[in-house]
Design an enzyme around this catalytic site. Structure first.
Site, mmCIF file in Angstrom:
data_model
loop_
_atom_site.group_PDB
_atom_site.id
_atom_site.type_symbol
_atom_site.label_atom_id
_atom_site.label_comp_id
_atom_site.label_asym_id
_atom_site.label_seq_id
_atom_site.Cartn_x
_atom_site.Cartn_y
_atom_site.Cartn_z
ATOM 1 C CD GLU A 44 49.374 43.192 50.066
ATOM 2 O OE1 GLU A 44 49.697 42.075 50.511
ATOM 3 O OE2 GLU A 44 49.650 44.104 50.900
ATOM 4 C CB THR A 49 46.818 37.594 40.690
ATOM 5 O OG1 THR A 49 47.650 38.418 41.782
ATOM 6 C CG2 THR A 49 47.338 36.167 40.750
ATOM 7 N NE ARG A 179 51.625 43.466 46.706
ATOM 8 C CZ ARG A 179 50.831 44.182 46.242
ATOM 9 N NH1 ARG A 179 50.256 44.049 44.934
ATOM 10 N NH2 ARG A 179 50.616 45.318 46.654
ATOM 11 C CG ASP A 201 46.049 45.866 37.144
ATOM 12 O OD1 ASP A 201 45.394 46.005 38.229
ATOM 13 O OD2 ASP A 201 47.103 45.182 37.102
ATOM 14 C CD GLN A 205 49.988 49.653 48.337
ATOM 15 O OE1 GLN A 205 50.838 50.474 48.044
ATOM 16 N NE2 GLN A 205 50.532 48.275 48.701
HETATM 17 N N1 LIG Z 1 46.662 32.349 48.018
HETATM 18 C C1 LIG Z 1 46.193 33.567 47.283
HETATM 19 N N2 LIG Z 1 47.049 34.412 47.012
HETATM 20 C C2 LIG Z 1 46.532 35.484 46.068
HETATM 21 C C3 LIG Z 1 45.063 35.273 45.412
HETATM 22 N N3 LIG Z 1 45.041 36.411 44.459
HETATM 23 C C4 LIG Z 1 46.186 37.275 44.591
HETATM 24 N N4 LIG Z 1 47.156 36.695 45.545
HETATM 25 C C5 LIG Z 1 48.464 36.933 45.868
HETATM 26 O O1 LIG Z 1 48.351 38.162 46.546
HETATM 27 C C6 LIG Z 1 49.220 39.130 46.277
HETATM 28 C C7 LIG Z 1 48.795 40.342 45.866
HETATM 29 O O2 LIG Z 1 48.183 40.276 44.654
HETATM 30 P P1 LIG Z 1 48.259 41.266 43.262
HETATM 31 O O3 LIG Z 1 47.344 40.806 42.181
HETATM 32 O O4 LIG Z 1 49.365 41.764 43.429
HETATM 33 O O5 LIG Z 1 47.209 42.466 44.156
HETATM 34 P P2 LIG Z 1 46.758 43.933 43.417
HETATM 35 O O6 LIG Z 1 45.156 43.911 43.634
HETATM 36 O O7 LIG Z 1 47.001 43.981 41.893
HETATM 37 O O8 LIG Z 1 47.512 44.958 44.168
HETATM 38 P P3 LIG Z 1 47.911 46.491 43.931
HETATM 39 O O9 LIG Z 1 48.467 46.429 42.640
HETATM 40 O O10 LIG Z 1 48.712 46.762 44.970
HETATM 41 O O11 LIG Z 1 46.529 47.116 43.630
HETATM 42 C C8 LIG Z 1 50.061 38.522 45.123
HETATM 43 O O12 LIG Z 1 51.186 38.094 46.048
HETATM 44 C C9 LIG Z 1 49.148 37.224 44.806
HETATM 45 O O13 LIG Z 1 49.994 36.113 44.444
HETATM 46 C C10 LIG Z 1 44.306 34.263 45.874
HETATM 47 O O14 LIG Z 1 43.382 34.009 45.400
HETATM 48 N N5 LIG Z 1 44.861 33.531 46.603
HETATM 49 MG MG LIG Z 2 48.164 45.278 40.955
#
Ligand SMILES: Nc1nc2c(ncn2[C@@H]2O[C@H](COP(=O)(O)OP(=O)(O)OP(=O)(O)O)[C@@H](O)[C@H]2O)c(=O)[nH]1
Ligand SMILES: [Mg+2]
Length: 356
Positions: A44, A49, A179, A201, A205
């Site tokens: 997360e 993103t 997400r 990417d 987790q």
């Molecule tokens: N408000 C806000 N939300 C964000 C930001 N960056 C990511 N998010 C949100 O945070 C959530 C997690 O983002 P992901 O890009 O899925 O995170 P990840 O690092 O890929 O997570 P894993 O795949 O579990 O490793 C998503 O709902 C995104 O939209 C940000 O800068 N601001």
């Molecule tokens: Mg991810």
């Protein structure tokens, strides 16, 4: 970008960037290899993103068909978020403001299915809107660090009416907020102003991190993402460990790994939008101890300096400065600007290695 509203430092960066572009064009050399960028960070933190932004900015943007594919994820994010809040109200013994919302909480508590089509979501629109307005839910939401609620849940709950339309197609912004945890390894190749980039990417987790080693060959740069606003939250995985502490521990092992001694490591303090809001009412010093805080924990600049020191202090090789940016991965303009600086940093350092 118009340079009139930029600081002197940013203007200099734009000038440098244009110069690099001119040189690349003038030299017209062949690239010997692609620039491999590994996206690392805890779950997360915003890695996927960021990758979506690369696709929007430099690749093939999400057209209607591609965005429709995100519809079930958006429905799932809304329903799961509402269910989490409904459960929290009960667990924290918070009374609901309206009895009718109590009934909907029962429905949500038993909700298990996965909505795929608009006609199946429509029935939930009104009760979801009423629920989100209820003071009981709002109180639970204000205590969200005591349970696990996705950062995009409030964003989507504000938009239930739009999401509930029969002809709903997620917007680009909805796609960026949706997400879905990454479980495998995702490769994405694009040319950024004629330079071949390959982004990798991975899932952040704990249960997915053993796969990271498979991607460690031939890395040019690592973008390490940290959720800067997560200082008052604990991990989904064990519900005990502080998320910022976990992030710093992972950064420590990556930044000091000898495999990466010639790799550029760039740190993104992501979720800056949420950080700006959180520092106003939550002190980072109440959650992160062991490192001296100078200044006022409600002042953003002081918190930024503290975060930088927190991560910088774990680096054993301090010959190079720490490259870091405060970012909002959901904001396309912000990422456009930050990535330009990142690209310049990488090209500046590795140009001889990647050009034939
Ligand atoms: N408000 C806000 N939300 C964000 C930001 N960056 C990511 N998010 C949100 O945070 C959530 C997690 O983002 P992901 O890009 O899925 O995170 P990840 O690092 O890929 O997570 P894993 O795949 O579990 O490793 C998503 O709902 C995104 O939209 C940000 O800068 N601001
Ligand atoms: Mg991810």
């Amino acid at each position: 970008m118009a340079t009139c509203c930029l600081s002197e430092e940013d203007r200099a960066a734009v000038r440098r960037s244009r110069e690099i572009d001119r040189n690349l064009q003038a030299e017209k050399k062949q690239y010997r290899s692609e620039i491999k960028i590994l996206l690392l960070g805890a779950g997360e933190s915003g890695k996927s993103t960021f990758l979506k932004q690369m696709r929007i900015i430099h690749g093939e943007d999400f057209d209607d068909e591609a965005r429709i594919e995100f519809r079930p994820t958006v429905y799932h994010n809304v329903m799961k978020g509402a269910k989490t809040l409904a459960k929290a109200v009960r667990n924290l013994n918070i009374p609901m403001q309206h009895d009718s919302n109590e009934e909907f909480c029962d429905i949500l508590n038993n909700y298990k299915s996965n909505i795929l089509e608009p006609q199946d979501f429509v029935q939930y629109v009104e009760p979801l809107q009423a629920l989100w307005k209820d003071n009981g839910i709002r109180e639970a939401f204000s205590r969200r660090n005591e349970f696990q609620l996705g950062d995009s849940v409030p964003y989507f709950l504000e938009k239930v009416k739009e999401i509930g339309k029969l002809d709903y197609i997620p917007t680009r912004e909805h796609v960026l907020h949706s997400r879905k945890a990454t479980t495998g390894i995702v490769d994405y190749r694009i040319d950024v102003r004629n330079v071949p980039f390959r982004f990798v990417d991975v899932g952040g987790q704990r249960q997915h991190r053993q796969k990271w080693f498979q991607c460690f060959d031939e890395v040019t740069a690592i973008l390490f993402l940290c959720s800067s606003s997560a200082y008052d939250q604990v991990l989904v995985e064990d519900r005990v460990t502080n998320r910022l502490v976990e992030s710093r521990n992972i950064f420590e092992t990556i930044v000091n790994n000898r495999c990466f001694s010639s790799v550029s490591i760039i740190l993104f303090f992501n979720k800056y939008d949420l950080l700006c809001e959180k520092v106003l009412h939550k002190r980072i010093t109440d959650y992160i101890t062991g490192v001296k805080f100078e200044g006022d924990p409600h002042q953003l600049k002081d918190v930024e300096r503290f975060l930088t020191q927190l991560f910088d202090s774990v680096r054993t090789d301090r010959r190079q400065e720490l490259y870091r940016h405060f970012t909002t991965a959901t904001d396309t303009n912000n990422i456009k600007f930050v990535f330009r600086a990142v690209r310049d940093t990488i090209l500046h350092r590795h140009i001889d290695g990647i050009m034939g």
